[in-house]
Design an enzyme around this catalytic site. Structure first.
Site, PDB file in Angstrom:
ATOM      1  N   CYS A  67      12.942  40.145  57.245  1.00  0.00           N
ATOM      2  CA  CYS A  67      13.740  41.258  57.772  1.00  0.00           C
ATOM      3  C   CYS A  67      15.175  40.831  58.074  1.00  0.00           C
ATOM      4  O   CYS A  67      16.132  41.541  57.757  1.00  0.00           O
ATOM      5  CB  CYS A  67      13.087  41.848  59.012  1.00  0.00           C
ATOM      6  N   HIS A 113      17.261  44.772  64.500  1.00  0.00           N
ATOM      7  CA  HIS A 113      17.811  43.412  64.504  1.00  0.00           C
ATOM      8  C   HIS A 113      19.340  43.493  64.410  1.00  0.00           C
ATOM      9  O   HIS A 113      19.877  44.317  63.657  1.00  0.00           O
ATOM     10  CB  HIS A 113      17.319  42.618  63.292  1.00  0.00           C
TER      11      HIS A 113
HETATM   12  C1  2RA Z   1      10.415  38.240  63.111  1.00  0.00           C
HETATM   13  N1  2RA Z   1      11.460  38.020  60.921  1.00  0.00           N
HETATM   14  O1  2RA Z   1      11.388  38.925  63.427  1.00  0.00           O
HETATM   15  C2  2RA Z   1      10.260  37.734  61.683  1.00  0.00           C
HETATM   16  C3  2RA Z   1       9.055  38.325  61.017  1.00  0.00           C
HETATM   17  N2  2RA Z   1       9.158  39.727  60.877  1.00  0.00           N
HETATM   18  O2  2RA Z   1       9.505  37.925  63.917  1.00  0.00           O
END
Ligand code: 2RA
Length: 340
Positions: free
Chosen positions: A130, A243
């Site tokens: 991601c 994110h």
């Molecule tokens: C996380 N990128 O954010 C890793 C797995 N999705 O935990």
């Protein structure tokens, strides 16, 4: 005429988002099968205005199905992806298992759509991590214009990246802070996540990097350009979904911040929100449920000759996972299977 589509892992956060996005984007589905492990067997999931009942992944016959979107983790993928691929069903896998396999394309459709033509080596296509997916969407147009030499990225990753347990731990721990008798010690994470940040995602490697940081390096090189130097620090933050990334870029050729902003405004999959005023930038809570990779705070890095800084935010369950997988399915249909 449409496609016969399988969702493996349909009861998880990413699997449910895959179903939502297939419906939202009106993907041409003739028939859909939703699969789950024995412990979730019979669970009902939504697909548009329909309610589907999950079938047993272990007993499922993939023969005659066009494509299978997998969101079941690396261990289960290792068992079932080869079975699906051998039955002629193209697997689009969200786990990390095949991402670094030279015979498996790792695709972000806005960045390297041409890689789709390598799907038939193993009948498997890999979805990136991601934190990588949103970053390379922003890097690609700038790389095309000024050739990126080096990237330094710090991530601020939401707890949903670690699954339902991570979401529950943030929620329960936050409530318990106000109710000292209801102590909720760290379980999913190594330390308290409520009102805290943790510079540790996935396992530590001998280099001192975490595997999450290593993934961003390896995947950016595979998807964009192996010559780009990348260094990452990946941090878990007390945010449920979304994110964020602070990205510093050094390029071969000088790229003015205004030109960079114009390039990003025109680039596929990107929404630029960038005003030097209160609220003139995106924050994670505003990206949830959106398809876009948002870019803000675009500015020169005056400490080097050809440097830029930017802020990148995206829904990690969507562009970071389910949306990118569905976009790969769309690309596979458009360029290869050509039904629908
Ligand atoms: C996380 N990128 O954010 C890793 C797995 N999705 O935990």
């Amino acid at each position: 005429m449409g496609y016969r589509v399988v969702i493996a892992g349909a009861t998880g956060n990413v699997g449910r988002e895959m179903l939502n996005i297939l419906a939202e984007r009106q993907f041409p589905v003739d028939e859909i099968a939703v699969l789950a492990s024995r412990r979730s067997l019979g669970t009902e999931v939504s697909f548009g205005d329909k309610t589907l009942t999950t079938q047993d992944l272990d007993a499922f016959d993939f023969t005659g199905w066009d494509m299978a979107l997998f969101a079941i983790g690396s261990d289960a993928t290792k068992k079932y992806a080869p079975k699906a691929a051998a039955a002629g069903c193209v697997v689009i896998d969200n786990s990390s298992l095949y991402r670094y396999d030279a015979d498996v394309p790792l695709i972000v459709p806005e960045v390297n759509p041409q890689a789709i033509h390598g799907y038939d080596k193993k009948n498997i296509i890999a979805n990136p991590n991601c934190s990588t997916a949103q970053m390379v969407v922003a890097l690609k147009p700038l790389h095309d214009r000024a050739r990126i030499k080096r990237v330094v990225v710090s991530t601020y990753q939401s707890v949903s990246g670690s699954g339902k347990e991570g979401i529950d731990e943030l929620w329960d721990q936050t409530k318990s802070i106000y109710n000292p008798t209801d102590d909720k010690p760290a379980k999913k994470f190594t330390k308290q996540i409520a009102f805290n940040v943790i510079p540790h995602i996935d396992v530590f490697m001998d280099s001192g990097d975490t595997k999450e940081e290593w993934k961003m390096v390896a995947e950016t090189k595979k998807i964009v350009d192996p010559s780009i130097k990348v260094t990452a620090t990946c941090v878990r933050v007390p945010v449920f979904v979304g994110h964020s990334e602070a990205v510093n870029i050094e390029t071969e050729d000088f790229l003015d911040e205004d030109e960079a902003r114009d390039i990003l405004r025109e680039a596929p999959g990107i929404m630029v929100i960038d005003k030097r005023e209160d609220g003139g930038y995106v924050t994670p809570v505003e990206c949830v449920g959106d398809f876009a990779t948002f870019v803000s705070r675009i500015r020169q890095d005056s400490t080097i000759d050809n440097g830029l800084n930017l802020w990148c935010v995206s829904d990690n369950l969507r562009k970071g996972a389910a949306l990118n997988a569905v976009q790969i399915a769309e690309l596979l249909g458009r360029e290869v299977l050509k039904k629908g």
